[in-house]
Write a protein that holds these residues in place. Structure first.
Motif, PDB file in Angstrom:
ATOM      1  N   GLU A 254      -2.316  -1.360   1.049  1.00  0.00           N
ATOM      2  CA  GLU A 254      -2.922  -2.565   1.614  1.00  0.00           C
ATOM      3  C   GLU A 254      -4.359  -2.309   2.060  1.00  0.00           C
ATOM      4  O   GLU A 254      -5.252  -3.137   1.837  1.00  0.00           O
ATOM      5  CB  GLU A 254      -2.078  -3.049   2.799  1.00  0.00           C
ATOM      6  N   GLU A 255      -4.588  -1.146   2.688  1.00  0.00           N
ATOM      7  CA  GLU A 255      -5.923  -0.845   3.200  1.00  0.00           C
ATOM      8  C   GLU A 255      -6.918  -0.641   2.063  1.00  0.00           C
ATOM      9  O   GLU A 255      -8.048  -1.153   2.093  1.00  0.00           O
ATOM     10  CB  GLU A 255      -5.861   0.407   4.079  1.00  0.00           C
ATOM     11  N   ILE A 256      -6.490   0.085   1.024  1.00  0.00           N
ATOM     12  CA  ILE A 256      -7.396   0.330  -0.097  1.00  0.00           C
ATOM     13  C   ILE A 256      -7.650  -0.956  -0.881  1.00  0.00           C
ATOM     14  O   ILE A 256      -8.768  -1.219  -1.334  1.00  0.00           O
ATOM     15  CB  ILE A 256      -6.811   1.430  -1.008  1.00  0.00           C
ATOM     16  N   THR A 257      -6.617  -1.789  -1.037  1.00  0.00           N
ATOM     17  CA  THR A 257      -6.794  -3.068  -1.729  1.00  0.00           C
ATOM     18  C   THR A 257      -7.847  -3.924  -1.034  1.00  0.00           C
ATOM     19  O   THR A 257      -8.681  -4.575  -1.680  1.00  0.00           O
ATOM     20  CB  THR A 257      -5.454  -3.833  -1.786  1.00  0.00           C
ATOM     21  N   ALA A 258      -7.819  -3.910   0.305  1.00  0.00           N
ATOM     22  CA  ALA A 258      -8.777  -4.716   1.062  1.00  0.00           C
ATOM     23  C   ALA A 258     -10.217  -4.221   0.884  1.00  0.00           C
ATOM     24  O   ALA A 258     -11.168  -4.996   1.002  1.00  0.00           O
ATOM     25  CB  ALA A 258      -8.399  -4.695   2.545  1.00  0.00           C
ATOM     26  N   ARG A 259     -10.362  -2.923   0.574  1.00  0.00           N
ATOM     27  CA  ARG A 259     -11.707  -2.353   0.460  1.00  0.00           C
ATOM     28  C   ARG A 259     -12.205  -2.262  -0.970  1.00  0.00           C
ATOM     29  O   ARG A 259     -13.377  -1.949  -1.212  1.00  0.00           O
ATOM     30  CB  ARG A 259     -11.714  -0.947   1.067  1.00  0.00           C
TER      31      ARG A 259
ATOM     32  N   ARG B  54       1.113   0.928   3.514  1.00  0.00           N
ATOM     33  CA  ARG B  54      -0.037   0.627   4.356  1.00  0.00           C
ATOM     34  C   ARG B  54      -1.334   1.135   3.713  1.00  0.00           C
ATOM     35  O   ARG B  54      -2.378   0.488   3.801  1.00  0.00           O
ATOM     36  CB  ARG B  54       0.136   1.283   5.736  1.00  0.00           C
ATOM     37  N   ALA B  55      -1.273   2.314   3.071  1.00  0.00           N
ATOM     38  CA  ALA B  55      -2.455   2.829   2.376  1.00  0.00           C
ATOM     39  C   ALA B  55      -2.852   1.898   1.235  1.00  0.00           C
ATOM     40  O   ALA B  55      -4.040   1.622   1.026  1.00  0.00           O
ATOM     41  CB  ALA B  55      -2.168   4.234   1.845  1.00  0.00           C
TER      42      ALA B  55
END
Length: 243
Positions: free
Chosen positions: A54-59, A51-52
């Motif tokens: 995915e979140e960092i990839t999006a940002r 999940r981390a």
């Protein structure tokens, strides 16, 4: 003390290890095997990393502020390096949690089904089944045998991700599943004993997913478990009729 400006307040490694040991000991007193608990902890840890990632990839696709092309280019290169490394760590953790560190694990490799894999599958399938129909009496030992046959069609990695796969299947085929359980499931005129018996079990949802995804492997495992062929034939008939 004011913690502002001191950076992230991360738990130290010793405290994390202490929490993990405490959890292992508490569940051991409740009768849960240490190996089973470690497996679940590994899955949760792998999930947190995923999940981390995915979140960092999006940002990480744009640089903060407007500081010119050289700054933006350097920032994006650095962000990509961090994201790639985190992705590699998450991938390794996922392999460990699935019981395989080998990156080239064959999707055809189907090891013996373990107790915790059965428990996870049952926890996953029951609430999904109840979103379509209600519980009726069905031999829990037979339920375990059916789930073992279902999981026997998968690799360790596929079993670790099966809850998500079941959720996707239920959402994609919701209208069809609603028709099937209304026509053949609990509360319908169809008796619990007979070729449609397995429709009265939460495991039927998992059987349907395998019928749609890996019918040959399912038939192979079903026959090896010496489960009644009429059950699988009946569920196949019900699935086709509800299309």
């Amino acid at each position: 003390m004011n913690a502002a400006g001191e950076g992230p307040q991360l738990p130290d490694a010793v405290s994390v290890a202490n929490a993990k040991t405490t959890l292992l000991q508490l569940l051991a007193r409740a009768g849960v095997f240490t190996g089973d608990t470690e497996e679940l902890i590994g899955l949760v840890e792998a999930g947190a990393l995923a999940r981390a990632y995915e979140e960092i990839t999006a940002r990480a696709g744009s640089a903060p502020g407007d500081k010119g092309e050289p700054y933006e280019s350097g920032w994006l290169d650095g962000a990509r390096d961090v994201v790639d490394e985190l992705g590699a760590i998450a991938t390794r953790a996922g392999r460990r949690s699935a019981g395989s560190d080998a990156p080239d694990e064959s999707p055809e490799e189907r090891p013996r089904v373990r107790r915790m894999e059965l428990e996870r599958a049952q926890v996953a399938v029951t609430p999904l089944y109840l979103s379509f129909t209600s519980i009726s009496d069905f031999d829990p030992e037979v339920t375990s045998e059916v789930l073992t046959a279902i999981l026997g069609t998968m690799s360790s990695r596929q079993r670790a991700q099966y809850a998500g796969r079941l959720t996707e299947f239920s959402a994609s085929h919701r209208a069809r599943l609603e028709r099937l359980y209304t026509e053949y499931g609990p509360g319908s005129p169809i008796a619990i004993h007979g070729r449609y018996s397995v429709v009265h079990s939460p495991t039927s949802l998992a059987v349907l997913e395998r019928l749609a995804t890996a019918p040959s492997a399912l038939r192979e495992e079903w026959d090896a478990a010496e489960l009644p062929p009429a059950w699988l034939d009946g569920l196949t008939t019900a699935w086709n009729a509800s299309a």
